[in-house]
Design a protein around this motif. Structure first.
Motif, PDB file in Angstrom:
ATOM      1  N   ALA A 249       5.691  -0.921  -1.827  1.00  0.00           N
ATOM      2  CA  ALA A 249       6.395  -0.129  -0.812  1.00  0.00           C
ATOM      3  C   ALA A 249       7.895  -0.358  -0.949  1.00  0.00           C
ATOM      4  O   ALA A 249       8.329  -1.376  -1.510  1.00  0.00           O
ATOM      5  CB  ALA A 249       5.933  -0.536   0.585  1.00  0.00           C
ATOM      6  N   PRO A 250       8.708   0.563  -0.401  1.00  0.00           N
ATOM      7  CA  PRO A 250      10.162   0.372  -0.446  1.00  0.00           C
ATOM      8  C   PRO A 250      10.619  -0.805   0.426  1.00  0.00           C
ATOM      9  O   PRO A 250      11.655  -1.405   0.159  1.00  0.00           O
ATOM     10  CB  PRO A 250      10.722   1.687   0.109  1.00  0.00           C
TER      11      PRO A 250
ATOM     12  N   LEU B 265       9.499  -1.874  -4.463  1.00  0.00           N
ATOM     13  CA  LEU B 265      10.157  -1.011  -5.448  1.00  0.00           C
ATOM     14  C   LEU B 265      10.946   0.041  -4.679  1.00  0.00           C
ATOM     15  O   LEU B 265      10.672   0.274  -3.500  1.00  0.00           O
ATOM     16  CB  LEU B 265       9.121  -0.311  -6.337  1.00  0.00           C
ATOM     17  N   ASP B 266      11.916   0.668  -5.340  1.00  0.00           N
ATOM     18  CA  ASP B 266      12.667   1.680  -4.594  1.00  0.00           C
ATOM     19  C   ASP B 266      11.815   2.943  -4.418  1.00  0.00           C
ATOM     20  O   ASP B 266      10.738   3.074  -4.999  1.00  0.00           O
ATOM     21  CB  ASP B 266      14.034   1.955  -5.225  1.00  0.00           C
TER      22      ASP B 266
ATOM     23  N   ILE C 104      -4.770  -1.079  -5.646  1.00  0.00           N
ATOM     24  CA  ILE C 104      -3.337  -0.970  -5.366  1.00  0.00           C
ATOM     25  C   ILE C 104      -3.089   0.099  -4.297  1.00  0.00           C
ATOM     26  O   ILE C 104      -3.662   1.192  -4.362  1.00  0.00           O
ATOM     27  CB  ILE C 104      -2.553  -0.622  -6.650  1.00  0.00           C
ATOM     28  N   LEU C 105      -2.229  -0.220  -3.342  1.00  0.00           N
ATOM     29  CA  LEU C 105      -1.820   0.741  -2.317  1.00  0.00           C
ATOM     30  C   LEU C 105      -0.323   0.968  -2.443  1.00  0.00           C
ATOM     31  O   LEU C 105       0.451   0.008  -2.531  1.00  0.00           O
ATOM     32  CB  LEU C 105      -2.135   0.190  -0.913  1.00  0.00           C
ATOM     33  N   VAL C 106       0.084   2.245  -2.456  1.00  0.00           N
ATOM     34  CA  VAL C 106       1.508   2.560  -2.369  1.00  0.00           C
ATOM     35  C   VAL C 106       1.764   3.070  -0.957  1.00  0.00           C
ATOM     36  O   VAL C 106       1.122   4.028  -0.508  1.00  0.00           O
ATOM     37  CB  VAL C 106       1.930   3.619  -3.410  1.00  0.00           C
ATOM     38  N   ALA C 107       2.676   2.413  -0.261  1.00  0.00           N
ATOM     39  CA  ALA C 107       2.923   2.739   1.148  1.00  0.00           C
ATOM     40  C   ALA C 107       4.383   3.112   1.361  1.00  0.00           C
ATOM     41  O   ALA C 107       5.199   3.052   0.437  1.00  0.00           O
ATOM     42  CB  ALA C 107       2.530   1.551   2.019  1.00  0.00           C
TER      43      ALA C 107
ATOM     44  N   GLN D  45      10.698   4.902  -7.508  1.00  0.00           N
ATOM     45  CA  GLN D  45       9.678   4.170  -8.274  1.00  0.00           C
ATOM     46  C   GLN D  45       8.321   4.232  -7.565  1.00  0.00           C
ATOM     47  O   GLN D  45       7.284   4.409  -8.208  1.00  0.00           O
ATOM     48  CB  GLN D  45      10.118   2.718  -8.475  1.00  0.00           C
ATOM     49  N   CYS D  46       8.345   4.084  -6.237  1.00  0.00           N
ATOM     50  CA  CYS D  46       7.087   4.182  -5.479  1.00  0.00           C
ATOM     51  C   CYS D  46       6.439   5.546  -5.689  1.00  0.00           C
ATOM     52  O   CYS D  46       5.225   5.654  -5.885  1.00  0.00           O
ATOM     53  CB  CYS D  46       7.336   3.958  -3.974  1.00  0.00           C
ATOM     54  N   ARG D  47       7.282   6.591  -5.649  1.00  0.00           N
ATOM     55  CA  ARG D  47       6.761   7.949  -5.862  1.00  0.00           C
ATOM     56  C   ARG D  47       6.159   8.088  -7.256  1.00  0.00           C
ATOM     57  O   ARG D  47       5.093   8.687  -7.435  1.00  0.00           O
ATOM     58  CB  ARG D  47       7.873   8.983  -5.667  1.00  0.00           C
TER      59      ARG D  47
END
Lengths: 455, 186
Positions: free
Chosen positions: B89-90, B110-111, B59-62, B114-116
């Motif tokens: 990502a947002p 996600l907003d 999983i990558l959060v960008a 939530q991403c954070r």
């Protein structure tokens, strides 16, 4: 069923091409060497044919050398040669017409489509390239797709697509002296941001748009993607019809269905109004096209970590007047600004003067036809006398896939569309400007306000 | 395309906005004619900067507007080859998001808060069928186009699906197709 809503240009083109919900028929598929090899391979693996070679046109542009190399097999870079030769083999195997290296019609895919007259009002056009929005200048719905979608269109002539939202950008007033289509679109992106039009097809309208040449309209639509827009479009008018008149694939009589426009009361999901008269010649200072200021301004104070990073990458101090930024290179070319009108406008700025010491300047015509036309008009001599390198057609230093790249740390005034980190060469610093601004900067060695020049 | 129902595991974080596909996979690697092997070149220039770290996780959060710029699907291929199966990502750039779904990467919006939270949690489970992301200490629902979801969950081939409309395509070509231009006549 309720009363019919007044339709936008997007609605009309969409309805004329929707085969089933979310399935759009594609009238023209443009193909180039970089985003197609894996798509053709997918067809072969699936035992599929190209459904409509007669609705498909290919050219070699992204990684071709611009030194006049006459044939694909003479390309010195092995990987580039292999990719262009593969395009030639694929087009032969699947029966697709191709303008490869050596063809008098070879050139940037978004230059040759309009030039050959295959880009026409009311069409759906796709290509594995984000700047496909360029063709929207003719009142077509044109957008970039990925390689999986290239394979899909080759096999089915259709595209799976949800209808984007609609947005209209309406310009009030007219462009001032010395202000071009490039400045207008840069100012627009500066205002709305790089994702400002995400999810939308943008229709550009207003007197400033009506007054533009087709070259100018193509520049506007071309950069829609830099504002995040799926596609840009402009309603076709007499300027459009006159430009297409006599082109190879254009009909001899203007078909009635070319007269397409949004109905007066049509509703857009979003509207943006911009004062065209207030726009100045623009120069980007950062690493996205939205990081842009008027040439009369200074490098701004950073407002985010992203902007701080951009200033570091660009090696610029906030508060530095844009006109004091000195240049190492000037690039006039790309699908944004390499048409005959762009070259004429740039040449007019030279006026017998020489490129400043220490600046390397190059002109890369958008197509071999543009090159030939420029040479008939003597523009090549004007550029060469001024010290410009006069090249052959291709995408060249817009993305630096061929040998035309800037060195680390070099600062470039570029008529292209992206100033991303490393775009024009690893560590290269790009400033996006109009052809006129680029030519004037080449002479001065730094940016100048072309409205103040004593020409 | 491989079917995709649940992506679970560790999370990598790239906390930058407007990351363009030129950064994800620089142009010198677009000369390859294969579809595989791009992972080793992912973020090629950034990976050479001091302090860069991007673990090979599912999983990558960008950041916002991830994947803007060039349409190069090579960017999605590189991320997938590196190990990413879902990207949170947002917001995403349109062409990039579409490219992801065509090859079986799940883009999840996600907003920012939530991403954070997902980034801080360091691990998560993305449940496509239930349209929910769960992480230690939280969960959030996400939206996805039902057709895209259906294709991803069943790993369906777009071309085969479209060719099942052969009658409609043929009818369109017979009755409604515009006359020109004909490229082969040039």
């Amino acid at each position: 069923m309720g009363a019919a809503h007044p339709k936008t240009l997007l609605d009309k083109i969409w309805e004329a091409h929707e085969i089933a919900p979310g399935l759009l028929y594609i009238d023209l598929h443009l193909v180039h060497e970089v985003t197609s090899p894996q798509a053709f391979e997918e067809l072969r693996l699936g035992g599929r044919r190209v459904r409509r070679p007669d609705r498909t046109l290919a050219t070699a542009d992204h990684n071709v050398p611009t030194d006049g190399t006459p044939l694909a097999k003479r390309i010195r870079d092995e990987l580039s040669r292999e990719q262009v030769e593969m395009l030639e083999r694929n087009c032969r195997e699947f029966g697709i017409p191709l303008y490869s290296l050596g063809s008098e019609h070879q050139g940037i895919v978004h230059v040759i489509g309009p030039e050959r007259g295959v880009t026409q009002p009311g069409m759906t056009i796709v290509c594995g390239d984000s700047h496909t929005a360029t063709h929207g200048a003719f009142g077509a719905l044109a957008f970039g797709v990925g390689t999986s979608e290239v394979a899909h269109v080759l096999a089915t002539q259709c595209l799976v697509q949800t209808k984007p939202r609609s947005m209209r950008i309406r310009y009030e007033g007219e462009l001032g002296f010395g202000v071009t289509a490039k400045d207008l679109i840069l100012a627009t992106i500066g205002k709305m941001g790089v994702a400002g039009a995400a999810g939308h097809v943008v229709e550009y309208a207003g007197r400033a748009i009506d007054a533009l040449s087709m070259e100018g309209r193509m520049t506007i639509c071309n950069m829609t993607i830099e504002g995040g827009g799926r596609a840009g479009m402009i309603a076709p008018d007499e300027t459009t019809f006159a430009w297409l008149d006599g082109r190879a694939a254009a009909p001899s009589v203007i078909p009635e269905e070319w007269s397409l426009r949004s109905e007066p009361d049509a509703r857009f999901d979003r509207e943006l109004v911009i004062d065209a008269h207030a726009v100045s010649p623009m120069v980007t200072w950062g690493t996205t096209p939205a990081m842009v200021v008027p040439v009369t301004a200074s490098v701004p104070q950073p407002k985010s970590s992203q902007e701080e990073r951009a200033l570091t990458y660009m090696d610029l101090e906030p508060g530095t007047p844009v006109q004091e930024i000195a240049l190492d290179r000037v690039f006039i070319g790309s699908c944004t600004n390499s048409r005959i009108g762009d070259l004429r406008a740039a040449a007019r700025m030279l006026d017998g003067r020489r490129v400043a010491d220490g600046v390397y300047a190059m002109v890369v015509p958008g197509s071999q036809s543009v090159k030939a036309q420029a040479e008939r008009e003597g523009l090549d001599e004007i550029f060469k006398r001024a010290g410009f390198d006069w090249r052959s057609a291709g995408c060249s230093m817009c993305l630096g896939m061929n040998p035309d790249v800037a060195s680390p740390g070099e600062r470039v005034a570029s008529t292209s569309n992206r100033n991303f980190e490393g775009r024009q060469g690893r560590g290269a610093r790009s400033h996006l400007v109009s052809p006129e601004m680029a030519a004037a900067a080449a002479i001065a060695g730094h940016f100048v306000d072309i409205r103040q020049r004593d020409t | 395309m491989k079917a995709l129902k649940i992506v679970a595991g560790r999370v990598s974080v790239l906390d930058r906005d407007d990351v363009d596909t030129d950064q994800i996979i620089p142009k010198q690697f677009l000369k390859r004619i294969e579809r595989t092997g791009f992972g080793q070149f992912l973020f090629f220039d950034w990976a050479r900067e001091p302090g860069w770290e991007l673990a090979q996780n599912p999983i990558l959060v960008a950041g916002r507007n991830f994947g803007c710029g060039s349409s190069r699907e090579h960017a999605a291929w590189a991320l997938q080859d590196y190990g990413f199966e879902a990207i949170i990502a947002p917001s995403f750039a349109d062409i990039f998001r579409s490219n992801c779904t065509k090859i079986g990467i799940l883009p999840v919006v996600l907003d920012e808060a939530q991403c954070r939270a997902v980034a801080q949690a360091g691990e998560a489970e993305v449940d496509l069928d239930g349209q929910v992301v769960r992480w230690p200490g939280g969960a959030a629902r996400f939206e996805i186009d039902p057709d895209v979801k259906h294709r991803l969950i069943h790993g369906l081939d777009d071309i085969a699906l479209t060719l099942s409309h052969e009658d409609a395509i043929a009818a369109y070509e017979r009755d409604r197709e515009r006359r020109g231009p004909v490229t082969t006549a040039l």
